[in-house]
Enzyme design. Structure first.
Site, mmCIF file in Angstrom:
data_model
loop_
_atom_site.group_PDB
_atom_site.id
_atom_site.type_symbol
_atom_site.label_atom_id
_atom_site.label_comp_id
_atom_site.label_asym_id
_atom_site.label_seq_id
_atom_site.Cartn_x
_atom_site.Cartn_y
_atom_site.Cartn_z
ATOM 1 N N ILE A 12 -17.252 -17.958 -41.653
ATOM 2 C CA ILE A 12 -17.715 -18.174 -43.032
ATOM 3 C C ILE A 12 -17.400 -16.939 -43.886
ATOM 4 O O ILE A 12 -16.963 -17.056 -45.029
ATOM 5 C CB ILE A 12 -19.218 -18.525 -43.062
ATOM 6 C CG1 ILE A 12 -19.488 -19.759 -42.186
ATOM 7 C CG2 ILE A 12 -19.685 -18.785 -44.495
ATOM 8 C CD1 ILE A 12 -20.948 -20.116 -42.004
ATOM 9 N N ASP A 31 -17.165 -4.979 -40.552
ATOM 10 C CA ASP A 31 -17.319 -5.891 -39.405
ATOM 11 C C ASP A 31 -17.061 -5.108 -38.118
ATOM 12 O O ASP A 31 -16.150 -4.283 -38.065
ATOM 13 C CB ASP A 31 -16.287 -7.035 -39.544
ATOM 14 C CG ASP A 31 -16.648 -8.259 -38.735
ATOM 15 O OD1 ASP A 31 -16.796 -9.338 -39.343
ATOM 16 O OD2 ASP A 31 -16.791 -8.154 -37.499
ATOM 17 N N ALA A 74 -23.015 -10.632 -41.397
ATOM 18 C CA ALA A 74 -22.847 -10.198 -40.006
ATOM 19 C C ALA A 74 -24.070 -10.622 -39.206
ATOM 20 O O ALA A 74 -25.191 -10.253 -39.555
ATOM 21 C CB ALA A 74 -22.695 -8.684 -39.959
ATOM 22 N N ALA A 75 -23.860 -11.398 -38.165
ATOM 23 C CA ALA A 75 -24.995 -11.875 -37.360
ATOM 24 C C ALA A 75 -24.482 -12.570 -36.117
ATOM 25 O O ALA A 75 -23.323 -12.967 -36.051
ATOM 26 C CB ALA A 75 -25.827 -12.871 -38.167
ATOM 27 N N TYR A 141 -32.974 -17.268 -32.681
ATOM 28 C CA TYR A 141 -31.983 -17.173 -33.768
ATOM 29 C C TYR A 141 -32.666 -17.419 -35.107
ATOM 30 O O TYR A 141 -32.608 -16.582 -36.020
ATOM 31 C CB TYR A 141 -30.847 -18.179 -33.524
ATOM 32 C CG TYR A 141 -29.953 -18.344 -34.726
ATOM 33 C CD1 TYR A 141 -29.277 -17.255 -35.268
ATOM 34 C CD2 TYR A 141 -29.791 -19.588 -35.341
ATOM 35 C CE1 TYR A 141 -28.469 -17.398 -36.384
ATOM 36 C CE2 TYR A 141 -28.980 -19.737 -36.452
ATOM 37 C CZ TYR A 141 -28.330 -18.638 -36.977
ATOM 38 O OH TYR A 141 -27.536 -18.782 -38.090
ATOM 39 N N ASN A 170 -24.926 -27.317 -41.750
ATOM 40 C CA ASN A 170 -23.803 -27.206 -40.811
ATOM 41 C C ASN A 170 -22.489 -26.906 -41.528
ATOM 42 O O ASN A 170 -21.841 -27.824 -42.044
ATOM 43 C CB ASN A 170 -23.682 -28.493 -39.992
ATOM 44 C CG ASN A 170 -24.808 -28.610 -38.990
ATOM 45 O OD1 ASN A 170 -25.966 -28.686 -39.369
ATOM 46 N ND2 ASN A 170 -24.476 -28.581 -37.720
ATOM 47 N N ILE A 205 -21.505 -35.955 -25.718
ATOM 48 C CA ILE A 205 -22.560 -36.191 -26.714
ATOM 49 C C ILE A 205 -23.875 -35.738 -26.092
ATOM 50 O O ILE A 205 -24.279 -36.252 -25.041
ATOM 51 C CB ILE A 205 -22.628 -37.688 -27.093
ATOM 52 C CG1 ILE A 205 -21.310 -38.106 -27.771
ATOM 53 C CG2 ILE A 205 -23.826 -37.965 -27.988
ATOM 54 C CD1 ILE A 205 -21.232 -39.590 -28.109
ATOM 55 N N ARG A 279 -29.256 -31.298 -25.610
ATOM 56 C CA ARG A 279 -29.145 -29.838 -25.587
ATOM 57 C C ARG A 279 -30.507 -29.277 -26.015
ATOM 58 O O ARG A 279 -31.020 -29.663 -27.068
ATOM 59 C CB ARG A 279 -28.049 -29.406 -26.565
ATOM 60 C CG ARG A 279 -27.748 -27.923 -26.563
ATOM 61 C CD ARG A 279 -26.498 -27.593 -27.357
ATOM 62 N NE ARG A 279 -26.642 -27.855 -28.793
ATOM 63 C CZ ARG A 279 -25.705 -27.577 -29.697
ATOM 64 N NH1 ARG A 279 -24.554 -27.067 -29.318
ATOM 65 N NH2 ARG A 279 -25.903 -27.832 -30.970
HETATM 66 N N1 UFG Z 1 -23.042 -31.725 -30.296
HETATM 67 C C1 UFG Z 1 -22.667 -32.583 -29.291
HETATM 68 N N2 UFG Z 1 -21.671 -32.185 -28.463
HETATM 69 C C2 UFG Z 1 -21.028 -30.979 -28.586
HETATM 70 C C3 UFG Z 1 -21.422 -30.118 -29.628
HETATM 71 C C4 UFG Z 1 -22.442 -30.517 -30.462
HETATM 72 O O1 UFG Z 1 -23.207 -33.678 -29.130
HETATM 73 O O2 UFG Z 1 -20.131 -30.685 -27.786
HETATM 74 C C5 UFG Z 1 -24.113 -32.138 -31.219
HETATM 75 C C6 UFG Z 1 -25.303 -31.221 -31.232
HETATM 76 O O3 UFG Z 1 -26.210 -31.609 -30.222
HETATM 77 C C7 UFG Z 1 -25.827 -31.401 -32.629
HETATM 78 C C8 UFG Z 1 -24.591 -31.716 -33.465
HETATM 79 O O4 UFG Z 1 -23.592 -32.095 -32.522
HETATM 80 O O5 UFG Z 1 -26.666 -32.502 -32.680
HETATM 81 C C9 UFG Z 1 -24.083 -30.514 -34.222
HETATM 82 O O6 UFG Z 1 -23.997 -29.429 -33.319
HETATM 83 P P1 UFG Z 1 -23.338 -28.038 -33.718
HETATM 84 O O7 UFG Z 1 -23.412 -27.169 -32.493
HETATM 85 O O8 UFG Z 1 -22.015 -28.276 -34.339
HETATM 86 O O9 UFG Z 1 -24.294 -27.489 -34.864
HETATM 87 P P2 UFG Z 1 -25.890 -27.238 -34.824
HETATM 88 O O10 UFG Z 1 -26.485 -28.287 -35.714
HETATM 89 O O11 UFG Z 1 -26.430 -27.136 -33.468
HETATM 90 O O12 UFG Z 1 -25.967 -25.770 -35.403
HETATM 91 C C10 UFG Z 1 -25.847 -25.439 -36.749
HETATM 92 C C11 UFG Z 1 -25.359 -24.000 -36.864
HETATM 93 C C12 UFG Z 1 -26.377 -23.066 -36.273
HETATM 94 C C13 UFG Z 1 -27.720 -23.309 -36.918
HETATM 95 C C14 UFG Z 1 -28.101 -24.755 -36.822
HETATM 96 C C15 UFG Z 1 -29.367 -25.009 -37.596
HETATM 97 O O13 UFG Z 1 -24.127 -23.848 -36.215
HETATM 98 O O14 UFG Z 1 -25.980 -21.734 -36.512
HETATM 99 O O15 UFG Z 1 -27.091 -25.581 -37.368
HETATM 100 O O16 UFG Z 1 -30.161 -25.821 -36.836
HETATM 101 F F1 UFG Z 1 -28.678 -22.601 -36.279
#
Ligand code: UFG
Length: 327
Positions: A12, A31, A74-75, A141, A170, A205, A279
């Site tokens: 980002i 960075d 940065a995080a 986090y 997202n 999934i 997850r």
């Molecule tokens: N997912 C799958 N399979 C995968 C990867 C993801 O089913 O291989 C699902 C996850 O379970 C989730 C959705 O797809 O339901 C989106 O997952 P992402 O990992 O792409 O994104 P997240 O929603 O988990 O995470 C994002 C940001 C984080 C932040 C979070 C806020 O990347 O930094 O939103 O809840 F913390």
């Protein structure tokens, strides 16, 4: 303005840097390259390769470049990793952030835009989520980002620091030059596209027994360029006071299955899927109300169509099949 972008070599951060440059600002990227990529940094910036805890380098950077404002990106940002290693998250997201705030105070810099997250809300009871919803982070986090937001609030009261805290939903998609390249990749859209490209066998999934229309999790995907533009609007508003905004597109959001289906349409390729277990820590639905930033700053996420988002990510992946590696 002369702006310090911490984390400007990240996914980002590199797009925010592009947008700041095209808006006429001077950018210094700061960075430590722990996750970012040197190749993503524009040649039109100065680059300082250092850690935020390196007080001497940080102080010199503020002085030498006469920095006027900071965009702090940065995080560390992986939910699962944060549960396993909270110390890392409190160190890099809170302690290092406080080093930055103290360097700002010493340099007399009063304006900061902070990359916060929807993870500060936890598992909210109401959707879409407004900024007034309670903060109950369910992982270190989100907790570490919220702790830094609290510090910002107190620094504002005591030291007149003006901040905008932007709670991302997202982030997805790519600009022409900069895209998503994590190792390991954990995000749904690049994973689906890697399966389309044949660099992984399938998408797993994570659970299809959620209380959602098709049983898979629903998220609010926002184009990284729209996200970046919000930073510019937020910077311009800091003179009028501190603020917190959600950055998402709202609406109904998209389920995991809808994302995979859209990726099949865009790529024209098969994307095998398998259903696995949930997850840990994944809320069923996270959808923003972004009414506040639209109303107050006129933010308009023009690229909110999911297919536009995925198409940009796919184009970037085809142009950069190894991400930033080998560039
Ligand atoms: N997912 C799958 N399979 C995968 C990867 C993801 O089913 O291989 C699902 C996850 O379970 C989730 C959705 O797809 O339901 C989106 O997952 P992402 O990992 O792409 O994104 P997240 O929603 O988990 O995470 C994002 C940001 C984080 C932040 C979070 C806020 O990347 O930094 O939103 O809840 F913390």
């Amino acid at each position: 303005m002369r702006i310090l972008v911490t984390g400007g070599a990240g996914y980002i951060g590199s797009v925010v840097t592009e947008e700041l440059l095209s808006d006429g600002h001077t950018v210094v990227v700061y960075d430590n390259l722990s996750k970012g990529h040197r190749a993503s940094i524009s040649h039109s910036t100065e680059f300082v390769h250092a850690d935020l805890t390196d007080a001497e380098t940080l102080g010199q950077t503020f002085a030498q470049h006469e920095i006027e404002a900071v965009v702090h990106m940065a995080a560390d940002s992986l939910v699962g990793e944060s549960v396993e290693n909270p110390a890392r998250y409190y160190q890099n997201n809170l302690v290092a952030g406080l080093c930055l705030l103290n360097a700002m105070r010493a340099a007399g810099v009063q304006h900061i835009v902070f990359s916060s997250t929807a993870a500060t809300y936890g598992e909210p009871e109401e959707q879409p989520i407004a900024e007034t919803a309670p903060n109950n982070p369910t992982n270190p986090y989100g907790a570490s980002k919220l702790a830094f937001e609290h510090a910002l609030r107190w620094y504002d009261k005591a030291y007149d620091l003006r901040y905008a805290s932007l709670r991302y939903f997202n982030a997805a998609g790519a600009s022409e030059r900069c895209g998503e390249s994590h190792d390991p990749e954990t995000h749904l859209i690049p994973i689906a596209l890697q399966a389309a490209a044949g660099s992984r066998t399938h998408v797993e999934i994570y659970g299809d027994d959620y209380p959602t229309p098709d049983g898979t999790c629903v998220r609010d995907y926002v184009h990284v360029i729209d996200l970046a533009r919000a930073h510019i609007l937020a910077l311009g508003a800091l003179d009028q006071g501190s603020r917190i905004y959600n950055l998402g597109c709202g609406g109904a959001g998209y389920s995991v299955r809808e994302v995979i289906q859209a990726a099949r349409r865009i790529t024209g390729r098969p994307i095998p899927e398998r259903v696995g277990p949930r997850r840990p820590g994944d809320p069923a639905i996270l959808v923003a109300s972004a009414d506040k930033i639209k109303r107050e700053l006129g933010w308009n996420p023009a690229l909110q169509d999911l297919e536009v988002i995925i198409e940009s990510a796919w184009r970037w992946m085809l142009t950069n099949p190894n991400g930033y590696h080998g560039t």
